[in-house]
Design an enzyme around this catalytic site. Structure first.
Site, PDB file in Angstrom:
ATOM      1  N   LYS A 176       0.032   4.180  -0.364  1.00 28.55           N
ATOM      2  CA  LYS A 176      -0.694   5.362   0.140  1.00 28.55           C
ATOM      3  C   LYS A 176      -0.434   6.534  -0.823  1.00 28.55           C
ATOM      4  CE  LYS A 176      -0.405   3.357   4.681  1.00 28.55           C
ATOM      5  NZ  LYS A 176      -0.411   3.530   6.116  1.00 28.55           N
ATOM      6  N   HIS A 220      -9.609   0.991   4.593  1.00 31.51           N
ATOM      7  CA  HIS A 220      -8.378   1.255   5.350  1.00 31.51           C
ATOM      8  C   HIS A 220      -8.697   2.231   6.491  1.00 31.51           C
ATOM      9  CE1 HIS A 220      -4.338   2.607   6.339  1.00 31.51           C
ATOM     10  NE2 HIS A 220      -3.905   1.514   5.748  1.00 31.51           N
ATOM     11  N   GLU A 273      -7.246   4.768   7.492  1.00 34.13           N
ATOM     12  CA  GLU A 273      -7.104   6.184   7.124  1.00 34.13           C
ATOM     13  C   GLU A 273      -8.367   6.679   6.427  1.00 34.13           C
ATOM     14  OE1 GLU A 273      -3.359   5.626   5.121  1.00 34.13           O
ATOM     15  OE2 GLU A 273      -2.467   5.160   7.073  1.00 34.13           O
ATOM     16  N   GLY A 322       2.322   2.852  10.700  1.00 35.67           N
ATOM     17  CA  GLY A 322       3.264   3.956  10.523  1.00 35.67           C
ATOM     18  C   GLY A 322       3.951   4.405  11.798  1.00 35.67           C
ATOM     19  N   SER A 373       3.509  -1.585  10.456  1.00 34.82           N
ATOM     20  CA  SER A 373       4.957  -1.569  10.698  1.00 34.82           C
ATOM     21  C   SER A 373       5.637  -2.908  10.404  1.00 34.82           C
ATOM     22  CB  SER A 373       5.255  -1.107  12.135  1.00 34.82           C
ATOM     23  OG  SER A 373       4.771   0.210  12.330  1.00 34.82           O
ATOM     24  N   ASN A 414       0.871  -1.184   0.000  1.00 36.20           N
ATOM     25  CA  ASN A 414       0.000   0.000   0.000  1.00 36.20           C
ATOM     26  C   ASN A 414       0.903   1.227   0.000  1.00 36.20           C
ATOM     27  OD1 ASN A 414      -1.836   2.012   0.370  1.00 36.20           O
ATOM     28  ND2 ASN A 414      -2.518   1.359   2.415  1.00 36.20           N
ATOM     29  N   GLU A 450      -5.267  -4.623  10.604  1.00 40.99           N
ATOM     30  CA  GLU A 450      -4.272  -3.579  10.836  1.00 40.99           C
ATOM     31  C   GLU A 450      -4.630  -2.824  12.116  1.00 40.99           C
ATOM     32  OE1 GLU A 450      -2.221  -2.390   6.873  1.00 40.99           O
ATOM     33  OE2 GLU A 450      -3.992  -1.146   7.132  1.00 40.99           O
TER      34      GLU A 450
END
Ligand code: 13P
Length: 256
Positions: A12, A99, A101, A177, A216, A10, A171
């Protein structure tokens, strides 16, 4: 072998045409174990370039292209949105849906996410459905409730039988991140819960659904994570922008 493994990148809102070139060239020499698929999900402006270069360079057929989002609508006045049909025209086979986000910054609800999964499946695209709890939810022991509430609307919308064509990515939001990976034991325990949850609806389907871990993942921790019984690969953010590191992660994945 009951289940394939998948390593998905991904990107992003990162990367550029140069990375498309470097990634395809780097992937030409990748060594994958049996029953492993690799999916590269660049930003949508680069899907076409990735598709063309993959074809010209005759990239391994186990490597596919994925999008990072898709509209739940077929077509129409939805400025800025991308339809399943548009993705198909660009040789896209997978799409990341839900996701964290998108859930948090763009307020996507589990109901909307369920509609997106349905649209993707109807178009023959494989959804990579993302679920995961926040740090506060983990701390207050709400992880299972949160994951169930993210999965159930999708099961209700498309039916459990269709999950045979769905990939789930767990996730934990606090691991994305941040450099804080869930321990392999914690990730395995959560993946086992997810598989049991699916099994309550359909045991045969539950065994076949690839469950990816994301948050991560890097070249140092991938092996231990992927060795867990219910971890069938990963959804990789930062480390997927570095070709050599990403290749190490891909090579660590193995079908189960
Ligand atoms: P990182 O690997 O950068 O933590 O990102 C994980 C992720 O969000 C992949 O979808």
């Amino acid at each position: 072998m009951a289940r394939r493994a998948i390593v998905a990148a991904n990107w992003k809102m990162n990367g550029d045409l140069a990375l498309v070139d470097t990634m395809v060239s780097g992937l030409l020499s990748i060594e994958l174990q049996e029953n492993v698929n690799v999916v590269i999900c660049p930003s949508s402006p680069y899907l076409s370039a990735f598709a063309v270069k993959s074809k010209v360079d005759e990239l391994n057929a186990a490597i596919s292209i994925g999008a990072q989002n898709v509209s739940e609508h077929k077509s129409g006045a939805f400025t800025g949105e991308i339809s399943t049909q548009m993705l198909q025209e660009l040789s896209v086979e997978f799409v990341i849906i839900g996701h964290s986000e998108r859930r948090s910054y763009y307020k996507e609800t589990s109901t909307q996410i369920a509609h997106k999964v349905s649209a993707a499946l109807n178009a023959g695209l494989t959804p990579i459905l993302c679920i995961g709890e926040s740090e506060a939810e983990r701390a207050t022991e709400q992880t299972k409730t949160v994951l169930s509430s993210q999965l159930q609307p999708v099961i209700d919308e498309v039916g459990i039988e269709k999950f045979i064509d769905v990939v789930i990515a767990y996730e934990p939001v606090w691991a994305i991140g941040t450099g804080k990976t869930a321990s392999s034991e914690m990730a395995q325990e959560t993946h086992q819960f997810i598989r049991h949850f699916l099994a309550q609806a359909n045991e045969i389907v539950a065994v076949k659904v690839p469950l990816l871990y994301g948050g991560s993942v890097n070249a140092s921790n991938c092996e231990e994570l992927f060795a867990q019984a219910d971890i069938d690969g990963g959804l990789i953010g930062g480390a997927s922008l570095q070709v050599e590191q990403f290749k190490i992660i891909c090579s660590a994945a193995k079908g189960k």
